[in-house]
Design an enzyme around this catalytic site. Structure first.
Site, PDB file in Angstrom:
ATOM      1  CB  THR A  67      83.446  46.057  72.729  1.00 15.48           C
ATOM      2  OG1 THR A  67      82.460  46.778  73.483  1.00 15.48           O
ATOM      3  CG2 THR A  67      83.252  44.567  72.957  1.00 15.48           C
ATOM      4  CE  LYS A  71      81.598  45.507  76.619  1.00 16.43           C
ATOM      5  NZ  LYS A  71      80.598  45.781  75.498  1.00 16.43           N
ATOM      6  CB  THR A 102      76.874  45.667  74.023  1.00 17.22           C
ATOM      7  OG1 THR A 102      76.058  45.374  72.908  1.00 17.22           O
ATOM      8  CG2 THR A 102      77.948  44.615  74.045  1.00 17.22           C
ATOM      9  CD  GLU A 161      79.563  52.428  70.688  1.00 15.54           C
ATOM     10  OE1 GLU A 161      80.054  51.299  70.589  1.00 15.54           O
ATOM     11  OE2 GLU A 161      78.528  52.782  70.099  1.00 15.54           O
ATOM     12  CG  ASN A 171      77.560  52.754  66.889  1.00 13.37           C
ATOM     13  OD1 ASN A 171      77.470  51.600  67.264  1.00 13.37           O
ATOM     14  ND2 ASN A 171      77.774  53.755  67.725  1.00 13.37           N
ATOM     15  CB  THR A 187      84.492  47.969  58.289  1.00 13.74           C
ATOM     16  OG1 THR A 187      83.969  49.246  58.683  1.00 13.74           O
ATOM     17  CG2 THR A 187      83.453  47.200  57.521  1.00 13.74           C
TER      18      THR A 187
END
Length: 410
Positions: A160, A186, A197, A283, A405, A410
């Protein structure tokens, strides 16, 4: 060509993968669930495989997890794992469950196997329904192979916000047979496993019964996947799945088998490497942080303290800013609920002693700052109340984490 790096009886296969163990194949395709890049993948075993799994402890388990648990409950056997990214199929009610079961049915039809031989996994945005027209078309396109490219196609399909693929592979000799363990994972954000996740898939051609495999996975998870944190959030979709098809033809493995220790060690290495790769690819992250706690009363308390430190936003931002602010480490230890004797604590940053005998130590801020600018940082804390130790892994907290995040949907 596969490259081997030997460590005693255990050999690391540098470019091995989930298809390196005998009898496994994979594929990944772009089904159109996102704008570009593969988004639907499958792992397939030539024969039904004994299996084991651990799942998120979130109260909101996603539909794919429920379907996978139902599959395994039938015979404790799996032959295929179907995975999609871009959409978590979580908090989607009866329709989401129906869609997950349809993914299972269509994958079973593709390989002409029993439906309950298929596990289902999803990752992505929560609360949106799957685009089943694209899923159906994508499943029909899957053509698993046992090549590096096929493994890479699968690994790409499950990502992702990840920037890199996560993979690990080891081999050992058991009963004169070569046994291989390969893994793909992942995970980048919403990582605080109890299980994040985070998805991890491990394949092995070892002959091992499901009960022994499940016990091993559960114990290993507590020391690896459950010891990583990126942002303190636990996902609805976390899952680790292991398939063991027995095609290495060794004698049945269990704790009484003389080769059990080597298998256990190799399995742990695969799991730890995948966990650390997830933590490093957090991230917006620029650094992997490893915290080792020694001198604890119990292993559990050592693990708790280590994870509190690596999960502290203040510690993570200090590491990002290359600021040797040991006071933030002290704070994390202090609220860890573990047994602590303040007068006995030592804190090290790499080889640099920051704090001991309940007082700060003289050290070069410049040297410490330079150490913190490396892409891997180690913090060591000695509690001085026992003999047990534990580790945890995480990453720094950067401006980019907020950017990623703040605009995830979007």
């Amino acid at each position: 060509m596969l490259q081997a790096k030997e460590t005693s009886a255990i050999t690391k296969i540098e470019n091995g993968s989930i298809v390196t163990p005998k009898g496994f194949s994979s594929d990944g395709v772009h089904a159109g669930l996102r704008y570009s890049r593969n988004d639907l993948g499958v792992i397939y075993s030539e024969v039904p495989a004994n299996c084991a799994a651990v799942y998120t402890q979130s109260h909101f388990q996603a539909a794919p997890l429920k379907v996978t648990q139902a599959s395994i409950a039938e015979e404790e056997l799996l032959q295929a794992i179907i995975v999609n990214s871009a959409n978590a199929n979580a908090c989607t009610g009866e329709q989401g469950l129906k869609d997950a079961y349809e993914m299972r049915e269509r994958t079973a039809d593709l390989f002409n196997i029993k439906p309950h031989y298929v596990a289902v996994a999803s990752t992505g945005v929560i609360g949106e329904f799957l685009k089943m027209d694209k899923i159906r078309s994508g499943i029909e396109q899957l053509k698993p192979h046992s090549t590096y490219e096929a493994a890479e196609a699968f690994q790409t399909a499950i990502l992702t916000t990840d920037l890199v693929m996560k993979t690990s592979c080891y081999q050992i000799e058991i009963d004169g047979k070569t046994v291989t363990i390969g893994g793909a994972a992942k995970g980048s954000g919403m990582i605080h496993p109890n299980m994040a996740t985070m998805l991890s898939f491990v394949t092995t051609d070892a002959k091992i019964d499901s009960a022994s495999l499940q016990a091993l996975l559960s114990k290993t998870t507590d020391k690896t996947y459950n010891q990583i944190t990126v942002d303190g959030d636990t996902s609805t979709n976390d899952m680790v799945l292991v398939m063991a098809n027995g095609l290495a033809e060794n004698e049945l493995l269990n704790e009484q088998h003389p080769g059990w220790k080597d298998f256990k060690t190799a399995f742990h290495k695969v799991s730890e490497e995948l966990a650390k790769q997830i933590a490093k690819d957090g991230e917006g992250a620029t650094k992997l942080i490893e915290v080792e706690v020694t001198g604890a009363k119990t292993k559990q308390e050592a693990n708790v303290v280590a994870k509190k430190i690596v999960g502290s936003s203040l510690v993570k931002t200090a590491v990002y800013g290359a600021d040797a602010n040991w006071g933030r480490i002290i704070c994390a230890v202090g609220y860890s609920e573990a047994q602590v004797e303040p007068e006995s604590i030592d804190i090290y940053l790499g080889d640099i002693c920051l704090f001991t005998d309940n007082r700060p130590q003289s050290f070069s801020e410049e040297v410490a700052s330079e150490y913190l600018k490396q892409d891997q940082v180690k913090i060591t804390v000695h509690l001085g109340v026992g003999e047990e130790k534990g580790k945890a892994w995480g990453c720094d907290l950067t401006y980019d984490y907020v950017k990623i995040n703040a605009s995830y949907r979007t």
